[in-house]
Design a protein around this motif. Sequence first.
Motif, PDB file in Angstrom:
ATOM      1  N   VAL A 135      30.230  50.580  37.430  1.00  0.00           N
ATOM      2  CA  VAL A 135      29.154  50.384  38.414  1.00  0.00           C
ATOM      3  C   VAL A 135      27.799  50.554  37.709  1.00  0.00           C
ATOM      4  N   GLU A 136      27.668  51.600  36.876  1.00  0.00           N
ATOM      5  CA  GLU A 136      26.422  51.845  36.134  1.00  0.00           C
ATOM      6  C   GLU A 136      26.088  50.671  35.220  1.00  0.00           C
ATOM      7  N   ARG A 137      27.106  50.081  34.610  1.00  0.00           N
ATOM      8  CA  ARG A 137      26.908  48.945  33.692  1.00  0.00           C
ATOM      9  C   ARG A 137      26.724  47.615  34.433  1.00  0.00           C
ATOM     10  N   GLU A 138      26.779  47.683  35.753  1.00  0.00           N
ATOM     11  CA  GLU A 138      26.604  46.525  36.631  1.00  0.00           C
ATOM     12  C   GLU A 138      27.703  45.468  36.480  1.00  0.00           C
ATOM     13  N   PHE A 139      28.912  45.941  36.205  1.00  0.00           N
ATOM     14  CA  PHE A 139      30.078  45.068  36.230  1.00  0.00           C
ATOM     15  C   PHE A 139      30.695  45.063  37.623  1.00  0.00           C
ATOM     16  N   LEU A 140      30.463  46.143  38.378  1.00  0.00           N
ATOM     17  CA  LEU A 140      30.994  46.294  39.732  1.00  0.00           C
ATOM     18  C   LEU A 140      29.905  46.783  40.674  1.00  0.00           C
ATOM     19  N   SER A 141      30.089  46.452  41.953  1.00  0.00           N
ATOM     20  CA  SER A 141      29.306  47.118  42.998  1.00  0.00           C
ATOM     21  C   SER A 141      30.324  47.881  43.833  1.00  0.00           C
ATOM     22  N   THR A 142      29.857  48.855  44.561  1.00  0.00           N
ATOM     23  CA  THR A 142      30.776  49.683  45.341  1.00  0.00           C
ATOM     24  C   THR A 142      30.190  49.991  46.709  1.00  0.00           C
ATOM     25  N   GLU A 143      31.088  50.177  47.660  1.00  0.00           N
ATOM     26  CA  GLU A 143      30.716  50.590  49.013  1.00  0.00           C
ATOM     27  C   GLU A 143      31.691  51.665  49.452  1.00  0.00           C
ATOM     28  N   LYS A 144      31.194  52.555  50.292  1.00  0.00           N
ATOM     29  CA  LYS A 144      32.068  53.589  50.835  1.00  0.00           C
ATOM     30  C   LYS A 144      32.471  53.166  52.242  1.00  0.00           C
ATOM     31  N   ASN A 145      33.758  53.095  52.498  1.00  0.00           N
ATOM     32  CA  ASN A 145      34.302  52.754  53.819  1.00  0.00           C
ATOM     33  C   ASN A 145      35.179  53.908  54.267  1.00  0.00           C
ATOM     34  N   GLY A 146      34.617  54.779  55.075  1.00  0.00           N
ATOM     35  CA  GLY A 146      35.355  55.977  55.474  1.00  0.00           C
ATOM     36  C   GLY A 146      35.553  56.859  54.255  1.00  0.00           C
ATOM     37  N   LYS A 147      36.816  57.217  53.995  1.00  0.00           N
ATOM     38  CA  LYS A 147      37.117  58.056  52.828  1.00  0.00           C
ATOM     39  C   LYS A 147      37.370  57.228  51.576  1.00  0.00           C
ATOM     40  N   GLU A 148      37.508  55.938  51.755  1.00  0.00           N
ATOM     41  CA  GLU A 148      37.879  55.054  50.639  1.00  0.00           C
ATOM     42  C   GLU A 148      36.663  54.321  50.078  1.00  0.00           C
ATOM     43  N   ARG A 149      36.620  54.163  48.774  1.00  0.00           N
ATOM     44  CA  ARG A 149      35.597  53.344  48.112  1.00  0.00           C
ATOM     45  C   ARG A 149      36.182  51.974  47.843  1.00  0.00           C
ATOM     46  N   THR A 150      35.373  50.940  48.031  1.00  0.00           N
ATOM     47  CA  THR A 150      35.785  49.581  47.691  1.00  0.00           C
ATOM     48  C   THR A 150      34.879  49.077  46.566  1.00  0.00           C
ATOM     49  N   TYR A 151      35.442  48.218  45.739  1.00  0.00           N
ATOM     50  CA  TYR A 151      34.726  47.694  44.575  1.00  0.00           C
ATOM     51  C   TYR A 151      34.749  46.173  44.586  1.00  0.00           C
ATOM     52  N   PHE A 152      33.635  45.602  44.154  1.00  0.00           N
ATOM     53  CA  PHE A 152      33.472  44.150  44.079  1.00  0.00           C
ATOM     54  C   PHE A 152      33.015  43.793  42.668  1.00  0.00           C
ATOM     55  N   PRO A 153      33.632  42.800  42.045  1.00  0.00           N
ATOM     56  CA  PRO A 153      33.180  42.407  40.702  1.00  0.00           C
ATOM     57  C   PRO A 153      31.827  41.709  40.759  1.00  0.00           C
ATOM     58  N   LEU A 154      30.950  42.064  39.852  1.00  0.00           N
ATOM     59  CA  LEU A 154      29.651  41.403  39.714  1.00  0.00           C
ATOM     60  C   LEU A 154      29.659  40.441  38.528  1.00  0.00           C
ATOM     61  N   VAL A 155      30.654  40.616  37.656  1.00  0.00           N
ATOM     62  CA  VAL A 155      30.821  39.768  36.471  1.00  0.00           C
ATOM     63  C   VAL A 155      32.191  39.123  36.585  1.00  0.00           C
ATOM     64  N   SER A 156      32.237  37.803  36.432  1.00  0.00           N
ATOM     65  CA  SER A 156      33.532  37.118  36.506  1.00  0.00           C
ATOM     66  C   SER A 156      34.273  37.247  35.175  1.00  0.00           C
ATOM     67  N   LYS A 157      35.564  37.057  35.245  1.00  0.00           N
ATOM     68  CA  LYS A 157      36.388  37.093  34.037  1.00  0.00           C
ATOM     69  C   LYS A 157      35.890  36.044  33.042  1.00  0.00           C
ATOM     70  N   GLU A 158      35.592  34.856  33.549  1.00  0.00           N
ATOM     71  CA  GLU A 158      35.134  33.758  32.692  1.00  0.00           C
ATOM     72  C   GLU A 158      33.830  34.116  31.970  1.00  0.00           C
ATOM     73  N   GLU A 159      32.890  34.730  32.712  1.00  0.00           N
ATOM     74  CA  GLU A 159      31.614  35.142  32.100  1.00  0.00           C
ATOM     75  C   GLU A 159      31.856  36.126  30.966  1.00  0.00           C
ATOM     76  N   TYR A 160      32.705  37.121  31.235  1.00  0.00           N
ATOM     77  CA  TYR A 160      32.925  38.156  30.228  1.00  0.00           C
ATOM     78  C   TYR A 160      33.686  37.611  29.026  1.00  0.00           C
ATOM     79  N   LEU A 161      34.696  36.785  29.255  1.00  0.00           N
ATOM     80  CA  LEU A 161      35.449  36.223  28.130  1.00  0.00           C
ATOM     81  C   LEU A 161      34.558  35.317  27.282  1.00  0.00           C
ATOM     82  N   LYS A 162      33.684  34.579  27.929  1.00  0.00           N
ATOM     83  CA  LYS A 162      32.753  33.726  27.189  1.00  0.00           C
ATOM     84  C   LYS A 162      31.842  34.598  26.315  1.00  0.00           C
ATOM     85  N   TYR A 163      31.343  35.690  26.885  1.00  0.00           N
ATOM     86  CA  TYR A 163      30.493  36.626  26.148  1.00  0.00           C
ATOM     87  C   TYR A 163      31.234  37.215  24.951  1.00  0.00           C
ATOM     88  N   GLU A 164      32.431  37.756  25.185  1.00  0.00           N
ATOM     89  CA  GLU A 164      33.209  38.390  24.115  1.00  0.00           C
ATOM     90  C   GLU A 164      33.580  37.381  23.025  1.00  0.00           C
TER      91      GLU A 164
END
Length: 125
Positions: free
Chosen positions: A53-82
């Motif tokens: 989350v700090e590196r901005e690869f994910l965003s997060t939300e709190k839903n009740g007691k559970e945290r949910t995560y959403f990707p901010l970087v696609s697999k394709e973007e990261y593989l292209k970078y690497e």
Amino acid sequence: MTTLKKIPAAEFEIMKVIWKNTPPITTSMLMEQLGKEKKWRAQTLISLLSRLVEREFLSTEKNGKERTYFPLVSKEEYLKYETSNFMERFHENSFLSLVNTLYEGKKLSNKELEKLSEWIKKRGE
């Protein structure tokens, strides 16, 4: 979005699971899919997720007691970078150098070489 940076292997393992799932993904889902294989404790996973989350690869939300995560970087973007970094660092951006290294290291089969040749022919048209 900020400039991509290389992420450590453990964080990449988490991202691979996240990319395989339809967002959002919960900590419980990740623990279920990674926990047995990696034998990570929940706190370890939570720490790694916080770094993503700090590196901005994910965003997060709190839903009740559970945290949910959403990707901010696609697999394709990261593989292209690497891949781009790898090609520049180890092969001076030479595709031929990469293929030759794979061939000399017996990492390419004749079938793969044939497919590569077909791919090159299609790109040259």
